[in-house]
Design an enzyme around this catalytic site. Sequence first.
Site, PDB file in Angstrom:
ATOM      1  N   ASP A 170      52.793  87.059  63.717  1.00 37.37           N
ATOM      2  CA  ASP A 170      53.370  87.536  64.970  1.00 37.37           C
ATOM      3  C   ASP A 170      54.905  87.657  65.012  1.00 37.37           C
ATOM      4  O   ASP A 170      55.429  88.690  65.386  1.00 37.37           O
ATOM      5  CB  ASP A 170      52.941  86.621  66.119  1.00 37.37           C
ATOM      6  CG  ASP A 170      51.436  86.614  66.321  1.00 37.37           C
ATOM      7  OD1 ASP A 170      50.706  87.130  65.458  1.00 37.37           O
ATOM      8  OD2 ASP A 170      50.978  86.089  67.334  1.00 37.37           O
ATOM      9  N   GLU A 402      47.372  74.176  63.333  1.00 32.81           N
ATOM     10  CA  GLU A 402      47.465  75.634  63.194  1.00 32.81           C
ATOM     11  C   GLU A 402      48.357  76.030  62.019  1.00 32.81           C
ATOM     12  O   GLU A 402      48.028  76.917  61.243  1.00 32.81           O
ATOM     13  CB  GLU A 402      48.007  76.211  64.512  1.00 32.81           C
ATOM     14  CG  GLU A 402      48.048  77.717  64.577  1.00 32.81           C
ATOM     15  CD  GLU A 402      48.551  78.225  65.926  1.00 32.81           C
ATOM     16  OE1 GLU A 402      48.578  79.463  66.097  1.00 32.81           O
ATOM     17  OE2 GLU A 402      48.917  77.405  66.812  1.00 32.81           O
TER      18      GLU A 402
END
Length: 436
Positions: A170, A402
């Site tokens: 991202d 994550e």
Amino acid sequence: MKKDMIAEAQNILNDNFQEIGYSIPSKGLYPFQWKWDSGFIAIGFAHYDMEKAKKEMKTLLNSQWKNGFIPHIVFHIETDSYFPGRDFHLSKLHPESNLDYPSTGMTQPPVLGFTLEKMYEIATDKDDVLTFIKDNIDQVYFNHQYFYNKRDPQNEGLVYIYHNWESGTDNSPIWDDIWKTMNPPQYTFERRDTTHVNSAQRPTNREYDHYLDIIELAKEHNYDDAKIAALSPFLVQDPLFNSMLIKSNDAMINLYKLIGGNQEKVAQLEQWQAKSKASFNAKLFDKELGAYIHYDLRNEKPIRFVSSSSFSPLFAGIPSTEQAAIIINTMMTKFGGEDMYLCASFDPTSDRFNPEKYWRGPVWINLNWLLYYGLKNYGYMTIAARVKSDSIEILSKAGFYEYFDARKSEYTIDAKGYGGGNFSWSAALFLDMLEN
């Protein structure tokens, strides 16, 4: 220790699996279904609960649009705990969107072809899984057809992404120079991610202004691909995205041959492959940098940075033996120091490297998983073993988070990972790496 970790990984996956048949990536932070997450999660489930793996895939495929598009987030529930949600994205603006499944109007790396193949490889009941594949593979083929028909304006066999979120990486530093070409307004919005995670580990509000501005442009044109290709300030050929497409093409060729028939689809897939691989090596391989790079299609220029995406073509069998040796040497020289875990998501020798901030430097288990298989494909067993052992060591020290710091010095006795905890794909891909 590993037995305990297997039980923990399975518990995380079971806990994140929702009753209607999909998994959330992480509680609180990510309350919906994400496209490439679901592919990786299905691979983890396949090792011990194939029914959940099949449901994960089927629920995602159910969200497919009439034009073959599969969205990056499917909003199965209504909640204001995530921004931007269904009321911002308004996928219903597209005349062929799936009105039963509100979603975003962007996609994510196409992992579903190789996910189906992995499910078949893992399965003990091959006939059962092959029946499932027969019933669902055409939807994945239709998704690939969408990419080559709608996302390849120069007919090169390389598809574009029109938003950084489509890349999966991202807020990578790769996009920094594109943001400099834009001057979006300051949007008024309330972030939700930073209520769950330290804001220092996430993109800034000003970065979000750029992200939202691209979505507003797409919405203004009802998510029309031709208009987006003509007008989006962000239009990039991404080596990770295209590697996933090429690997999934290969997987579908193998699966269609296994099923029998489907000669026309196999022939089409083989045509796409030939063109895609040739263009990929001609356009995205930077010999001077010793890596595959991104290409800015809007401004017609290469984006000359090295990231973990630069090595993803190994997973898809794209480099020649010589090119593979070059990029692996680059990886080990820049990313493979004794004080570092493989593989940071961005070049640790760059002044843009940030080992704590999302895709600007941390280690991600899904990219390590791709790298592990890619290195094995080319016979680099020792380095593949290091990627696997580094991944397992990180997870054992920091938990199933994550993303993770690449610096070994950060792993003190109470070290934790970054981003969402009990993260589904970290658990799923740990299970797969352990089996291999």
